[in-house]
Design an enzyme around this catalytic site. Structure first.
Site, PDB file in Angstrom:
ATOM      1  N   GLY A 126     -20.168   7.027   5.727  1.00 35.85           N
ATOM      2  CA  GLY A 126     -19.380   7.219   4.647  1.00 35.85           C
ATOM      3  C   GLY A 126     -20.033   6.954   3.513  1.00 35.85           C
ATOM      4  O   GLY A 126     -20.260   5.825   2.979  1.00 35.85           O
ATOM      5  N   VAL A 127     -20.343   8.020   2.561  1.00 33.18           N
ATOM      6  CA  VAL A 127     -20.788   7.739   1.302  1.00 33.18           C
ATOM      7  C   VAL A 127     -20.034   8.361   0.216  1.00 33.18           C
ATOM      8  O   VAL A 127     -20.558   9.280  -0.342  1.00 33.18           O
ATOM      9  CB  VAL A 127     -22.484   8.109   1.135  1.00 33.18           C
ATOM     10  N   GLY A 128     -18.856   8.175   0.088  1.00 27.40           N
ATOM     11  CA  GLY A 128     -17.813   8.315  -0.843  1.00 27.40           C
ATOM     12  C   GLY A 128     -18.185   7.400  -2.235  1.00 27.40           C
ATOM     13  O   GLY A 128     -19.035   6.884  -2.516  1.00 27.40           O
ATOM     14  N   VAL A 141     -17.096   4.113  -2.804  1.00 26.83           N
ATOM     15  CA  VAL A 141     -17.625   2.977  -2.346  1.00 26.83           C
ATOM     16  C   VAL A 141     -19.121   3.042  -1.761  1.00 26.83           C
ATOM     17  O   VAL A 141     -19.941   2.367  -2.189  1.00 26.83           O
ATOM     18  CB  VAL A 141     -16.962   1.939  -1.539  1.00 26.83           C
ATOM     19  N   LYS A 178       0.977  -1.192   0.048  1.00 25.58           N
ATOM     20  CA  LYS A 178      -0.074   0.031  -0.091  1.00 25.58           C
ATOM     21  C   LYS A 178       0.884   1.182   0.064  1.00 25.58           C
ATOM     22  O   LYS A 178       2.065   1.042   0.460  1.00 25.58           O
ATOM     23  CB  LYS A 178      -0.883  -0.182   1.288  1.00 25.58           C
TER      24      LYS A 178
HETATM   25  P1  NAD Z   1     -13.623   7.919  -0.423  1.00 22.08           P
HETATM   26  O1  NAD Z   1     -12.792   8.948  -0.046  1.00 22.08           O
HETATM   27  O2  NAD Z   1     -14.253   8.042  -1.765  1.00 22.08           O
HETATM   28  O3  NAD Z   1     -14.933   7.831   0.563  1.00 22.08           O
HETATM   29  C1  NAD Z   1     -14.897   8.218   1.890  1.00 22.08           C
HETATM   30  C2  NAD Z   1     -15.902   8.818   2.511  1.00 22.08           C
HETATM   31  O4  NAD Z   1     -15.910   8.914   3.797  1.00 22.08           O
HETATM   32  C3  NAD Z   1     -15.895  10.343   2.038  1.00 22.08           C
HETATM   33  O5  NAD Z   1     -17.084  10.803   1.500  1.00 22.08           O
HETATM   34  C4  NAD Z   1     -15.482  10.893   3.105  1.00 22.08           C
HETATM   35  O6  NAD Z   1     -16.017  12.240   3.261  1.00 22.08           O
HETATM   36  C5  NAD Z   1     -16.126  10.099   4.406  1.00 22.08           C
HETATM   37  N1  NAD Z   1     -15.608  10.373   5.960  1.00 22.08           N
HETATM   38  C6  NAD Z   1     -14.233  10.540   6.168  1.00 22.08           C
HETATM   39  N2  NAD Z   1     -14.134  10.584   7.715  1.00 22.08           N
HETATM   40  C7  NAD Z   1     -15.374  10.345   7.846  1.00 22.08           C
HETATM   41  C8  NAD Z   1     -16.391  10.287   9.223  1.00 22.08           C
HETATM   42  N3  NAD Z   1     -15.489  10.473  10.327  1.00 22.08           N
HETATM   43  N4  NAD Z   1     -17.403  10.166   9.307  1.00 22.08           N
HETATM   44  C9  NAD Z   1     -18.214  10.203   8.421  1.00 22.08           C
HETATM   45  N5  NAD Z   1     -17.826  10.049   6.619  1.00 22.08           N
HETATM   46  C10 NAD Z   1     -16.396  10.251   6.727  1.00 22.08           C
HETATM   47  O7  NAD Z   1     -13.097   6.581  -0.300  1.00 22.08           O
HETATM   48  P2  NAD Z   1     -13.683   5.164  -0.869  1.00 22.08           P
HETATM   49  O8  NAD Z   1     -12.967   4.683  -2.099  1.00 22.08           O
HETATM   50  O9  NAD Z   1     -15.164   5.258  -1.008  1.00 22.08           O
HETATM   51  O10 NAD Z   1     -13.275   4.068   0.192  1.00 22.08           O
HETATM   52  C11 NAD Z   1     -14.073   3.966   1.476  1.00 22.08           C
HETATM   53  C12 NAD Z   1     -13.368   3.064   2.284  1.00 22.08           C
HETATM   54  O11 NAD Z   1     -13.356   1.821   1.495  1.00 22.08           O
HETATM   55  C13 NAD Z   1     -12.048   3.407   2.811  1.00 22.08           C
HETATM   56  O12 NAD Z   1     -11.863   2.830   3.996  1.00 22.08           O
HETATM   57  C14 NAD Z   1     -10.973   2.373   1.663  1.00 22.08           C
HETATM   58  O13 NAD Z   1      -9.968   2.137   2.178  1.00 22.08           O
HETATM   59  C15 NAD Z   1     -12.178   1.381   1.601  1.00 22.08           C
HETATM   60  N6  NAD Z   1     -11.799   0.441   0.502  1.00 22.08           N
HETATM   61  C16 NAD Z   1     -12.013   1.263  -0.644  1.00 22.08           C
HETATM   62  C17 NAD Z   1     -11.897   0.655  -1.850  1.00 22.08           C
HETATM   63  C18 NAD Z   1     -12.212   0.890  -3.424  1.00 22.08           C
HETATM   64  O14 NAD Z   1     -12.341   0.293  -4.329  1.00 22.08           O
HETATM   65  N7  NAD Z   1     -12.262   2.419  -3.299  1.00 22.08           N
HETATM   66  C19 NAD Z   1     -11.565  -0.982  -1.898  1.00 22.08           C
HETATM   67  C20 NAD Z   1     -11.461  -1.488  -0.611  1.00 22.08           C
HETATM   68  C21 NAD Z   1     -11.731  -0.794   0.471  1.00 22.08           C
END
Ligand code: NAD
Length: 385
Positions: A179-181, A183, A79
């Site tokens: 968290g609604v990013g 994923v 990573k």
């Molecule tokens: P992202 O940055 O798009 O979304 C993360 C979201 O969490 C954002 O909208 C952010 O504003 C929000 N956030 C941050 N801190 C917060 C809090 N304290 N309370 C509420 N919301 C909060 O990231 P992502 O790609 O959607 O990934 C989300 C999680 O899934 C991460 O832990 C990442 O490591 C894990 N993950 C992602 C993938 C992938 O394919 N993107 C794969 C495996 C694991």
């Protein structure tokens, strides 16, 4: 202090990357390459300190080793983190400087997106190195892995619902999604399409509003997510949200979300189980994105990717079986399943054959590694009959 930290986490290699002109401060951590080259995303985050960035990359890369192993992939764990604010500090130079560091590892580490990084950023990295996955389809990539991670999480969720309630109908239950990013938004969409009741929170108010307007979710305040009376808690933001403070507040029966490192420490797995909650181990649940990008190494095929996601359901089933069989919490059962596979494959001591870099961007394979487990490029285990 740094060597002490690295030696306790059992990493093979940790690379500190610095480029003053580009403003790059990054760390690449390669945890274990017994099963294959270390594949794992790059996170960009405004860490409070160097120690925090280092701890994060060490924990995340170790998680990738376990994720690949438990998912049956021929990949090791790695990573990277870029220390910076994704809203302010991004530039072409920054990502190209980072790409040169990735390239210098000759394929022992292959990168992709993670929190704070998107497909466009990865395209800058791609200008400097072939060892990138998750790039746009026009470059032979598979695009953003997030929808696959969300779909894989749904598979893991169904396995957990089946074990906990004897019924895997997603729409029968309520969910608290933190968290609604990338994923999380896809995940709530899948939940709502199946008729589930979904509560959401996020530090990004626009994202919350979109989840409410487009998908009919119900918004709750940031800290209130732990008090929501929902069947399932889905951590889909950052790690460590299941801890001594939050666990007493959680009312759910199942914990299943996409965030990495959800448990603040391993002991939390024991405490979650003691409360009668079923924890779906994070790295097994959220392997969909990794599975998807891993297919780029052989030449991407979307149909194969979707079929692969279904294996998450069965992997979770196997973890729950081991947990029951051995009387251990599910997080320990997942570790056991991963470690057994790494040990078994590590003992093979068969030669590795070189294989080309991601098909559409094929470069000549680098020399085969000199010893089993030491990967000099994106090589795969030879299949010996
Ligand atoms: P992202 O940055 O798009 O979304 C993360 C979201 O969490 C954002 O909208 C952010 O504003 C929000 N956030 C941050 N801190 C917060 C809090 N304290 N309370 C509420 N919301 C909060 O990231 P992502 O790609 O959607 O990934 C989300 C999680 O899934 C991460 O832990 C990442 O490591 C894990 N993950 C992602 C993938 C992938 O394919 N993107 C794969 C495996 C694991």
């Amino acid at each position: 202090m740094i060597f002490e930290t690295i030696s306790t986490s059992n990493h093979e290699e940790v690379v500190f990357c610095h480029n003053k002109d580009a403003g790059l401060k990054a760390i690449i951590a390669i945890h274990n390459t017994v099963l294959g080259p270390a594949l794992g995303g790059t996170r960009m985050w405004p860490y409070a300190s160097e120690a925090e960035a280092l701890n994060d990359v060490l924990r995340l890369s170790r998680g990738m080793t376990y994720k690949a192993a438990v998912s049956g992939l021929n990949l090791g764990g790695g990573k990277a983190v870029i220390w910076g604010d994704p809203n302010k500090d991004k530039s072409e130079a920054l990502f190209r400087a980072f790409g040169r560091f990735v390239n210098s590892l000759g394929g022992r580490y292959i990168t992709a997106e993670d929190v704070g990084i998107d497909v466009n950023d990865m395209e800058y990295v791609l200008r400097e190195t072939e060892y990138v996955t998750g790039v746009h389809q026009v470059h032979g990539g598979s695009g953003d892995p997030s929808p696959f991670t969300a779909y894989g999480t749904l598979q893991g969720l169904m396995a957990a619902l089946q074990v906990k309630f004897g019924n895997e109908e997603v729409g029968n239950y309520s969910y608290a999604v933190q968290g609604v990013g990338h994923v999380g938004m896809e995940f709530v969409k899948l939940l709502r399409e199946r008729g589930a009741k979904v509560f959401v929170t996020d530090i990004n108010k626009d994202a919350v509003q979109r989840a409410v307007d487009e998908f009919g979710c119900e918004a709750v305040a940031l800290d209130d997510i732990y008090d929501v009376d929902a069947d399932v808690y889905s951590p889909t933001a950052l790690g460590g949200t299941i801890n001594e403070k939050t666990l007493p507040r959680l009312k759910c029966k199942v914990i299943c979300g996409a965030a990495n490192n959800q448990l603040a420490n391993d002991q939390m797995g024991v405490e979650v189980a003691a409360k009668g909650m079923l924890y779906a181990p994070d790295y097994a649940v959220n392997a969909g994105g990794l599975m998807n990008v891993s297919l780029e190494i052989d030449g991407y095929n979307r149909e194969r990717a979707m079929r692969m996601m279904r294996t998450i359901y069965y992997n979770l089933g196997r973890i729950f079986e081991i947990s029951k069989r051995d009387g251990i919490p599910t997080n320990q059962a997942a570790d056991r399943m991963a470690e057994e596979r790494i040990t078994a494959i590590g003992k093979l001591r068969l030669p590795h054959l070189g294989a080309p870099a991601p098909a559409s961007r094929a470069a000549a394979a680098t020399d085969p590694p000199s010893a089993p487990g030491l990967h000099a490029g994106p090589v795969r285990l030879a299949i010996h009959s």
